[in-house]
Design a protein around this motif. Structure first.
Motif, PDB file in Angstrom:
ATOM      1  N   GLU A   8       3.678  -0.601  12.779  1.00  0.00           N
ATOM      2  CA  GLU A   8       4.229  -1.638  11.899  1.00  0.00           C
ATOM      3  C   GLU A   8       5.744  -1.620  12.004  1.00  0.00           C
ATOM      4  O   GLU A   8       6.369  -0.555  11.961  1.00  0.00           O
ATOM      5  CB  GLU A   8       3.826  -1.399  10.445  1.00  0.00           C
ATOM      6  CG  GLU A   8       4.357  -2.493   9.506  1.00  0.00           C
ATOM      7  CD  GLU A   8       4.209  -2.139   8.036  1.00  0.00           C
ATOM      8  OE1 GLU A   8       3.740  -3.006   7.268  1.00  0.00           O
ATOM      9  OE2 GLU A   8       4.576  -1.001   7.651  1.00  0.00           O
ATOM     10  N   TRP A 162      12.066  -0.469   8.332  1.00  0.00           N
ATOM     11  CA  TRP A 162      11.199   0.709   8.440  1.00  0.00           C
ATOM     12  C   TRP A 162      10.249   0.560   9.626  1.00  0.00           C
ATOM     13  O   TRP A 162      10.041  -0.538  10.136  1.00  0.00           O
ATOM     14  CB  TRP A 162      10.421   0.941   7.145  1.00  0.00           C
ATOM     15  CG  TRP A 162       9.280  -0.025   6.893  1.00  0.00           C
ATOM     16  CD1 TRP A 162       7.987   0.086   7.341  1.00  0.00           C
ATOM     17  CD2 TRP A 162       9.326  -1.237   6.140  1.00  0.00           C
ATOM     18  NE1 TRP A 162       7.232  -0.978   6.923  1.00  0.00           N
ATOM     19  CE2 TRP A 162       8.029  -1.813   6.163  1.00  0.00           C
ATOM     20  CE3 TRP A 162      10.333  -1.905   5.433  1.00  0.00           C
ATOM     21  CZ2 TRP A 162       7.720  -3.011   5.534  1.00  0.00           C
ATOM     22  CZ3 TRP A 162      10.023  -3.098   4.794  1.00  0.00           C
ATOM     23  CH2 TRP A 162       8.729  -3.639   4.848  1.00  0.00           C
ATOM     24  N   VAL A 164       6.363   2.213  11.093  1.00  0.00           N
ATOM     25  CA  VAL A 164       5.190   3.067  10.944  1.00  0.00           C
ATOM     26  C   VAL A 164       4.529   3.188  12.313  1.00  0.00           C
ATOM     27  O   VAL A 164       4.296   2.172  12.977  1.00  0.00           O
ATOM     28  CB  VAL A 164       4.177   2.498   9.927  1.00  0.00           C
ATOM     29  CG1 VAL A 164       2.912   3.367   9.897  1.00  0.00           C
ATOM     30  CG2 VAL A 164       4.794   2.410   8.539  1.00  0.00           C
ATOM     31  N   GLU A 171       1.881  11.350  13.192  1.00  0.00           N
ATOM     32  CA  GLU A 171       3.011  10.439  13.358  1.00  0.00           C
ATOM     33  C   GLU A 171       3.485  10.488  14.810  1.00  0.00           C
ATOM     34  O   GLU A 171       3.569  11.554  15.416  1.00  0.00           O
ATOM     35  CB  GLU A 171       4.158  10.835  12.427  1.00  0.00           C
ATOM     36  CG  GLU A 171       3.826  10.711  10.947  1.00  0.00           C
ATOM     37  CD  GLU A 171       4.988  11.133  10.060  1.00  0.00           C
ATOM     38  OE1 GLU A 171       6.141  11.111  10.552  1.00  0.00           O
ATOM     39  OE2 GLU A 171       4.751  11.485   8.893  1.00  0.00           O
ATOM     40  N   ALA A 181      10.251   6.069  13.272  1.00  0.00           N
ATOM     41  CA  ALA A 181       8.923   5.801  12.721  1.00  0.00           C
ATOM     42  C   ALA A 181       8.431   6.961  11.870  1.00  0.00           C
ATOM     43  O   ALA A 181       8.759   8.125  12.117  1.00  0.00           O
ATOM     44  CB  ALA A 181       7.936   5.526  13.849  1.00  0.00           C
ATOM     45  N   ARG A 183       5.285   7.372   8.308  1.00  0.00           N
ATOM     46  CA  ARG A 183       4.027   6.883   7.744  1.00  0.00           C
ATOM     47  C   ARG A 183       4.263   6.109   6.441  1.00  0.00           C
ATOM     48  O   ARG A 183       3.335   5.871   5.687  1.00  0.00           O
ATOM     49  CB  ARG A 183       3.075   8.056   7.503  1.00  0.00           C
ATOM     50  CG  ARG A 183       3.586   9.105   6.546  1.00  0.00           C
ATOM     51  CD  ARG A 183       2.540  10.197   6.270  1.00  0.00           C
ATOM     52  NE  ARG A 183       2.226  11.003   7.443  1.00  0.00           N
ATOM     53  CZ  ARG A 183       1.038  10.979   8.036  1.00  0.00           C
ATOM     54  NH1 ARG A 183       0.068  10.205   7.569  1.00  0.00           N
ATOM     55  NH2 ARG A 183       0.821  11.743   9.104  1.00  0.00           N
ATOM     56  N   THR A 184       5.512   5.707   6.215  1.00  0.00           N
ATOM     57  CA  THR A 184       5.859   5.019   4.972  1.00  0.00           C
ATOM     58  C   THR A 184       6.010   3.526   5.193  1.00  0.00           C
ATOM     59  O   THR A 184       6.801   3.084   6.037  1.00  0.00           O
ATOM     60  CB  THR A 184       7.165   5.576   4.380  1.00  0.00           C
ATOM     61  OG1 THR A 184       7.011   6.977   4.148  1.00  0.00           O
ATOM     62  CG2 THR A 184       7.499   4.878   3.073  1.00  0.00           C
ATOM     63  N   THR A 185       5.258   2.746   4.439  1.00  0.00           N
ATOM     64  CA  THR A 185       5.399   1.291   4.442  1.00  0.00           C
ATOM     65  C   THR A 185       5.789   0.833   3.046  1.00  0.00           C
ATOM     66  O   THR A 185       5.933   1.660   2.128  1.00  0.00           O
ATOM     67  CB  THR A 185       4.095   0.614   4.912  1.00  0.00           C
ATOM     68  OG1 THR A 185       4.333  -0.794   5.043  1.00  0.00           O
ATOM     69  CG2 THR A 185       2.953   0.822   3.932  1.00  0.00           C
ATOM     70  N   THR A 197       2.895   5.735   1.073  1.00  0.00           N
ATOM     71  CA  THR A 197       2.629   6.698   2.134  1.00  0.00           C
ATOM     72  C   THR A 197       1.196   6.522   2.636  1.00  0.00           C
ATOM     73  O   THR A 197       0.242   6.600   1.854  1.00  0.00           O
ATOM     74  CB  THR A 197       2.823   8.137   1.637  1.00  0.00           C
ATOM     75  OG1 THR A 197       4.171   8.293   1.166  1.00  0.00           O
ATOM     76  CG2 THR A 197       2.560   9.139   2.760  1.00  0.00           C
ATOM     77  N   TYR A 204      -4.344   0.962   5.871  1.00  0.00           N
ATOM     78  CA  TYR A 204      -3.214   0.030   5.876  1.00  0.00           C
ATOM     79  C   TYR A 204      -3.477  -1.253   5.086  1.00  0.00           C
ATOM     80  O   TYR A 204      -2.752  -1.573   4.133  1.00  0.00           O
ATOM     81  CB  TYR A 204      -2.845  -0.302   7.321  1.00  0.00           C
ATOM     82  CG  TYR A 204      -1.693  -1.273   7.473  1.00  0.00           C
ATOM     83  CD1 TYR A 204      -0.402  -0.901   7.145  1.00  0.00           C
ATOM     84  CD2 TYR A 204      -1.905  -2.562   7.962  1.00  0.00           C
ATOM     85  CE1 TYR A 204       0.661  -1.784   7.303  1.00  0.00           C
ATOM     86  CE2 TYR A 204      -0.852  -3.454   8.128  1.00  0.00           C
ATOM     87  CZ  TYR A 204       0.424  -3.062   7.789  1.00  0.00           C
ATOM     88  OH  TYR A 204       1.456  -3.939   7.929  1.00  0.00           O
TER      89      TYR A 204
END
Length: 702
Positions: A8, A162, A164, A171, A181, A183-185, A197, A204
């Motif tokens: 992402e 950001w 992901v 990761e 990158a 794992r935080t969106t 997270t 997702y």
């Protein structure tokens, strides 16, 4: 064990028109890199909103597949000396593959014998493959316009916020600009601005939905349509269909929230197209109609969040629209002060194309061409309407309204012509000469607009080809492909019978003063041939959607100068090739063609002499052929190509007997040449419908 992959890219608001192409690029580059590395995977999904571009890949293998491949080295002559001992070339080749010389083999190719080796190539781990693939994917997106921010050298549609990149719960180290990158969106900017997270890619979509983001474009579009239709129904109205606006608004919001507003009823005296364009182009509002399709003084606006104070929000939407409508009314009133006829001269100051002149010059050319077409199609009675409408057809380009809304050209010409007292037929023709505007658009309903539209597009096609700016690849800045397809649709839809090549010749004759100094490349085809070949290509692309490719090619091979006749020939032949008895007919005709092609070039021209026939089968065939030729001619003149094909098919038994019993390549020169001339005439009879030699006989009855 297979794992899911998620990539992402989070950014500031990306323009709506950028999102779909960007996702296509992202998916294409990623899947191509995975395929190159032999990394197997399952379903691939894309997600997109104004703040994010994402791709999710299911069931990614742990590593690329292992393969054994053959590697070619030096030629056998270079690898071994006369005694069969390996040379330095063989030793270095073996060393490069970490093999002994004894492990080398030999492979014979079209170029000779070469030393070879079978090498096992291990698949790389998925993490290593994807690190490279994701880097290529995020840097491989092509935007119409990009920007840089801060001291970052990387360009993107909007500043990246950001990233992901997850393979299962791992990761992946991907960097875009100054963003690494993880794992935080993030969810909805206003309704759920906090960090989210992600444990795994499978979380997702659901995680974003909890955060008030509908990430799946198809789902968000369906939700938008459901909500706006419900809002319209609640207001006692119907939504004016506009698929393009739905697509655009879908990618302007993450959570569609519609509200119904209104504008002053007095504005309804403006042309409906003006009101719709004012609401759509600048504000992205949906128009509402009553049950009969009449525009209502109401609209639907879609915001990115549910509004707390609907009245406050509506006042903002309505205030902005009121100002836009006031501008529209000003343009409409001011434009009508000057009749269209008085604006024509101003077109001389508007350049259409640098080498081909102004819009005034273009109008003068296609006005003359439209008059020619009226005569050629038997519509001479429309000449006066064509003359007047063509003269005024582009005058609205120099009006205030069209300057503000180019999409309204033609519409405003019609309205201003009516306001200026022009006949309804002239006003309608001004509007309809732009039709069809797209593949699904309606055709002109009257001859005048249709003929002017044909002339306008032919002038563009011939002019642009003549100055060497024909479409290439995906580049078609003058929309010539669309213009060509529109010509085909109009001619077939209106049933116009005229010579296409003659129309092209007339267009080029009218363009001649502008083409006098055009320099051509050595060996380049003349503009006439280029334009006709362009038509052939468009016809093939259009017709193969519904007919077999070989049948389309067979019909086009014998000409398409009369488009209506060509279409009728195609339809008749398509029916015939579906019959089980067509395959032997096609085979027999190919035999005729093959003999003529191989032997006919050495035969002097002239007609068949029936007195020279010696064998009964050729006499019988000639009698049947003479009768069939007369009847085929009658059918062709009546556009009865099915009847013509039936007559041609009836010759098959006599043709078969001829080939079984008669030696075409007789020793007697005069007899041999007479028979070849006879086969040439039979081939010409078949060619009145199609070139049967292009039809795949083995699939004719499939």
């Amino acid at each position: 064990m297979a794992r899911d992959l998620l990539l992402e890219v989070g950014a500031e608001e990306i323009p709506a028109s950028f999102i779909i192409p960007a996702l296509e690029d992202l998916k294409r580059v990623l899947t191509e890199r995975m395929a190159d590395a032999r990394l197997k995977h399952g379903e691939v999904r894309t997600f997109g909103t104004p703040r994010r571009l994402a791709v999710q890949v299911r069931d990614v293998a742990d590593a690329g597949e292992d393969i054994t491949k053959e590697v070619l080295g030096p030629s056998a002559k270079a690898a071994f000396d006369a005694q069969g001992k390996p040379t330095k070339a063989a030793e270095k080749f073996a060393e490069s593959l970490k093999l002994s010389v004894d492990a080398l083999g030999r492979t014979t190719t079209a170029k000779g014998e070469y030393v070879s080796a079978r090498v096992e190539e291990k698949g790389r781990p998925a993490e290593a493959i994807l690190q490279d693939a994701l880097h290529a994917a995020v840097h491989g997106i092509s935007f119409k316009k990009s920007m840089r921010w801060g001291d970052v050298d990387t360009a993107f549609a909007r500043p990246v916020q950001w990233l992901v990149a997850l393979l299962g719960d791992t990761e992946l180290p991907v960097v875009l600009g100054d963003v690494k990158a993880g794992r935080t969106t993030y969810g909805h900017r206003f309704l759920a601005p906090g960090a989210i997270t992600l444990k795994a890619p499978a979380d997702y979509e659901a995680a974003l939905e909890k955060a008030h983001v509908v990430a799946d474009i198809a789902k968000r579009r369906a939700e938008l349509l459901r909500k706006v239709n419900a809002a319209a129904k609640a207001a006692g109205a119907q939504l004016l269909e506009d698929e393009g606006l739905v697509d655009q608004v879908t990618n302007l919001v993450e959570l569609p929230s519609p509200v119904v507003g209104s504008f002053e009823e007095r504005h309804l005296d403006l042309p409906p197209e003006v009101l719709v364009q004012e609401m759509k182009s600048h504000q992205r509002y949906f128009s509402l109609t009553d049950a009969k399709g009449k525009l209502l003084p109401r609209f639907i606006a879609v915001s990115n969040t549910p509004v707390r104070d609907e009245q406050l929000s509506l006042r903002g939407y309505q205030r902005v629209l009121a100002a836009r409508l006031a501008d529209g009314r000003f343009f409409f009133d001011e434009d009508r002060r000057t009749p269209l006829a008085d604006r024509v001269e101003k077109l001389g100051r508007v350049v259409w194309q640098g080498q081909l002149g102004t819009y005034l010059e273009k109008v003068e050319r296609f006005r003359a061409l439209a008059g020619w077409l009226a005569q050629a199609t038997g519509r001479a009675g429309e000449a006066a309407t064509v003359e007047r409408a063509a003269t005024l057809s582009k005058a609205d380009l120099v009006t205030g309204m069209v300057g503000e809304f180019p999409e309204l050209q033609g519409v405003m010409g019609r309205e201003y012509a009516r306001a200026g007292g022009e006949p309804d037929a002239v006003a309608l023709a001004i509007f309809e000469h732009y039709l069809p505007r797209g593949a699904e658009d309606a055709l002109p309903s009257q001859d005048a607009g249709a003929l002017i539209g044909l002339a306008d597009r032919l002038d563009s096609l011939c002019g642009i080809f003549a100055i060497g700016k024909a479409p290439s690849g995906a580049a078609d800045p003058f929309a010539l492909r669309r213009a060509c397809l529109s010509i085909i649709r109009i001619v077939l839809g209106r049933g116009y019978r005229f010579s296409l090549s003659a129309a092209v010749d007339e267009a080029l004759r009218l363009l001649a003063p502008k083409l006098a100094n055009v320099k051509r490349k050595p060996g380049e085809a003349a503009p006439r041939e280029q334009v006709m070949e362009f038509f052939r290509g468009r016809l093939k692309a259009l017709w193969v959607e519904q007919h077999r490719t070989d049948v389309v090619e067979a019909v086009l091979a014998v000409g398409f100068d009369d488009l209506v006749a060509a279409k009728k020939r195609l339809e008749a032949l398509s029916v015939l090739v579906g019959h089980s008895d067509f395959q032997p007919l096609a085979a027999a005709f190919k035999r005729v063609v093959n003999i003529v092609e191989k032997q006919g070039k050495d035969v002097a021209g002239g007609q068949t002499n029936p007195q020279r026939f010696t064998d009964e089968p050729e006499k019988n065939l000639h009698t049947a052929f003479t009768q069939a030729r007369a009847r085929v001619g009658e059918h062709v003149r009546a556009d009865d190509f099915a009847g013509a094909l039936k007559e041609i098919t009836g010759l098959k038994p006599a043709v078969d007997t001829f080939f079984d019993k008669v030696m075409v390549m007789a020793e007697d020169k005069d007899l041999r040449e007479n028979r070849i001339r006879f086969l040439t005439e039979i081939g010409a009879l078949f060619n009145q419908v199609a070139d049967f030699s292009k039809i795949q006989a083995e699939t004719a009855a499939a």
